[in-house]
Scaffold this active site. Structure first.
Site, PDB file in Angstrom:
ATOM      1  N   GLU A 337     -96.807  71.872  -5.914  1.00  0.00           N
ATOM      2  CA  GLU A 337     -96.595  72.504  -4.607  1.00  0.00           C
ATOM      3  C   GLU A 337     -96.630  74.035  -4.632  1.00  0.00           C
ATOM      4  O   GLU A 337     -95.795  74.675  -3.997  1.00  0.00           O
ATOM      5  CB  GLU A 337     -95.232  72.060  -4.037  1.00  0.00           C
TER       6      GLU A 337
HETATM    7  C1  NGO Z   1     -91.468  66.673  -4.615  1.00  0.00           C
HETATM    8  C2  NGO Z   1     -91.252  68.139  -4.899  1.00  0.00           C
HETATM    9  C3  NGO Z   1     -89.817  68.468  -5.275  1.00  0.00           C
HETATM   10  C4  NGO Z   1     -88.841  67.783  -4.332  1.00  0.00           C
HETATM   11  C5  NGO Z   1     -89.111  66.297  -4.320  1.00  0.00           C
HETATM   12  C6  NGO Z   1     -88.193  65.571  -3.370  1.00  0.00           C
HETATM   13  C7  NGO Z   1     -92.368  67.179  -6.591  1.00  0.00           C
HETATM   14  C8  NGO Z   1     -93.091  66.972  -7.853  1.00  0.00           C
HETATM   15  N1  NGO Z   1     -92.148  68.334  -6.013  1.00  0.00           N
HETATM   16  O1  NGO Z   1     -91.798  66.174  -5.912  1.00  0.00           O
HETATM   17  O2  NGO Z   1     -89.633  69.853  -5.270  1.00  0.00           O
HETATM   18  O3  NGO Z   1     -87.534  68.010  -4.761  1.00  0.00           O
HETATM   19  O4  NGO Z   1     -90.441  66.009  -3.959  1.00  0.00           O
HETATM   20  O5  NGO Z   1     -88.422  64.211  -3.315  1.00  0.00           O
END
Ligand code: NGO
Length: 526
Positions: A337
């Site tokens: 992300e």
């Molecule tokens: C995503 C995000 C995290 C969040 C999570 C919550 C990934 C790999 N990045 O998973 O920052 O905490 O969802 O479910």
């Protein structure tokens, strides 16, 4: 006279069948090894219809010369002493004893992998043998589950401590079976982490991924950049006081895990999810200004300045210190992300960070987005969101760690009604968590691409150990079984009964588990 004889006869006729039922029930429930509810389900179990009883005066013997077996023996002895009250000793021996528990290494084990083990339970002697000490440790977990559930209680209980006789031969499908704990959104201290490690240990999992940094907190002391923890570790989601592990505390966790043959996989998330670092050091920002600390739960707004040389000095220092503290082969570099990083900056950044990790002698794991860059052949991509990224990684020769959010994220709610957790990836009931197969869940990912399975627990809504337990149990044993047991032996309707029987163990260990109505807890008679 006649009525007297009739009375005696009737009594005898009533009593004998009752006695027979009792005897046969007793035999059925306690002396058939194949009927016991072990998770993960072992590969092969053969019952021989008798009973081994652990008695006062029995000891644990370990094949001489191996310090590791002695350590494993001590861990088992400690467990057994607490509930039995017996003064079980761990003794070294060159050959098998006549009675008790015998932990030994065999040169000619034909079972595959370092974690395979064989258990031979005879009436007087329980023999646990493996090619490697790791296998003996996994086998110990089976012994625990073969004993009555009250063996898990940390206070002396009434026996008898019986195990049905027979043999078990066992080994896992995947070499990596783990869980992740997000200690960045909310911080959890050393004792909590050790308790969590105990949960993994019990179900023969072998990796704990620690998410050590994120926007809301930096949790590992880095001596060359002290403000990361002094400032960046000083808060958490919701504005609480946060916290961090000193290097000594981190090493304590690593050693505790190592004695249990569990690898710690430390993650430093980058280039996004870095607000705690950006707030601690102004230089890491492209505009040279430190950001404010962040205690919310948004994602995708922060990035290291990928064009500045100081960023790579920072990454190198952090990875160097972390690698030196971490005996396991992996460093997780996050990579998820990074919406605030342009893709043309993201790709060279990830490439360079892979080189840094390799220069410090470690293997890279990263979330599936890292597949956009040029992966080193030994890099592992953790598939959580985008199966196309998993495909890109496989095409570059990388292996996949399977953690699809809609199945494997233990921060997802069980259903609409359960209080904790998120639900962006759906609701994950105990059945949904169990009924899937890493090999077939996505086209293009086959068994030879898969290193294993991991269940991540993100902690936006998880604030204390009780919450960790509620989200983890009863889903964790299912992930452990997916990683260990061949899919042909995994059937939900049969599994849920074994899981129900584990309920007694959860209670004995004082685990705050979710009593999912999908599991027939009320049929438990342990
Ligand atoms: C995503 C995000 C995290 C969040 C999570 C919550 C990934 C790999 N990045 O998973 O920052 O905490 O969802 O479910």
């Amino acid at each position: 006279m006649f009525t007297k004889i009739r009375k005696i006869l009737t009594t005898v006729l009533i009593i004998i069948p009752i006695l027979m039922i009792q005897i046969s029930c007793a035999q059925k429930t306690v002396s058939d090894l194949s009927k016991l509810a072990i998770i993960p389900k072992p590969v092969s179990v053969t019952a021989s219809g008798d009973l081994f009883t652990l008695k006062r005066g029995n000891d644990i013997y370990v094949k001489d010369g191996s310090g590791e077996l002695k350590q494993t023996g001590e861990i088992l002895a400690e467990k057994l002493r607490q509930a039995t009250g017996f003064e079980i000793e761990v003794l070294s021996s060159a050959k098998a004893p006549k009675a008790g528990i015998w932990l030994t290494l065999s040169d000619n084990s034909t079972l595959p992998g370092d974690e395979s083990y064989e258990l031979i339970i005879a009436t007087k002697l329980l023999t646990l043998s493996a090619g490697k000490p790791e296998g003996v440790f996994r086998g110990i977990q089976t012994v625990r589950q073969l004993l009555p559930a009250k063996i898990e209680i940390n206070a002396v209980q009434e026996g008898p401590w019986e195990i049905p006789t027979g043999t078990i031969a066992d080994y896992p499908v995947y070499p990596y079976r783990g869980a992740m704990l997000d200690v960045a959104r909310h911080f959890f201290g050393v004792d909590d982490v050790k308790r969590f490690i105990g949960f993994l240990e019990m179900y023969k999992m072998n990796a704990l991924h620690l998410h050590l940094s994120d926007d809301q907190g930096w949790r590992i002391e880095i001596k060359s950049w002290p403000d990361l923890t002094l400032h960046g570790g000083s808060t958490q989601v919701g504005g609480g006081k946060g916290g961090f592990y000193t290097q000594e505390q981190y090493s304590d966790i690593v050693n505790y895990a190592k004695q249990r043959y569990i690898t710690i996989v430390p993650e430093i998330d980058m280039p996004g999810h870095t607000n705690a670092a950006l707030s601690s050091y102004a230089d890491l920002n492209c505009n040279g200004k430190a950001t404010e600390l962040y205690t919310g739960t948004n994602v995708g707004f922060s990035t290291l300045c990928t064009g500045k040389e100081i960023t790579y000095k920072f990454v190198d220092d952090v990875i160097r210190e972390l690698a030196a503290l971490t005996p396991g082969p992996y460093i997780h570099i996050g990579g998820d992300e990074s919406h605030a990083t342009k893709v043309e900056d993201y790709i060279p950044f990830i490439n360079r960070v892979q080189d840094i990790v390799a220069a410090h002698g470690k293997r890279v794991i990263g979330w599936d987005e890292i597949a956009l860059s040029t992966l080193k052949p030994n890099t592992v991509a953790q598939w959580w969101a985008n199966v196309k990224n998993a495909g890109l990684a496989i095409n570059q020769g990388a292996e996949i760690l399977v953690s699809p959010a809609s199945k494997a994220y233990i921060d997802m709610k069980y259903n609409r009604e359960t209080p904790l957790g998120l639900h962006w990836a759906g609701y994950i009931g105990v059945d949904t968590a169990y009924i899937w197969d890493p090999e077939t869940i996505a086209p293009g990912i086959s068994k030879e691409n898969i290193i294993g399975v991991e269940a991540p627990l993100w902690s936006e809504t998880v604030t204390k150990m009780d919450d960790i337990e509620y989200m983890t149990f009863p889903r964790l044993p299912g992930y452990a079984e997916i990683g260990w047991t061949p899919s042909r032996n995994r059937i939900w309707d049969e599994y849920k009964i074994r899981l129900a029987k584990q309920g007694e163990r959860f209670k004995a260990l004082d685990i705050n588990f979710y009593m999912s109505p999908l599991v027939p807890w009320d049929t438990i008679q342990n």
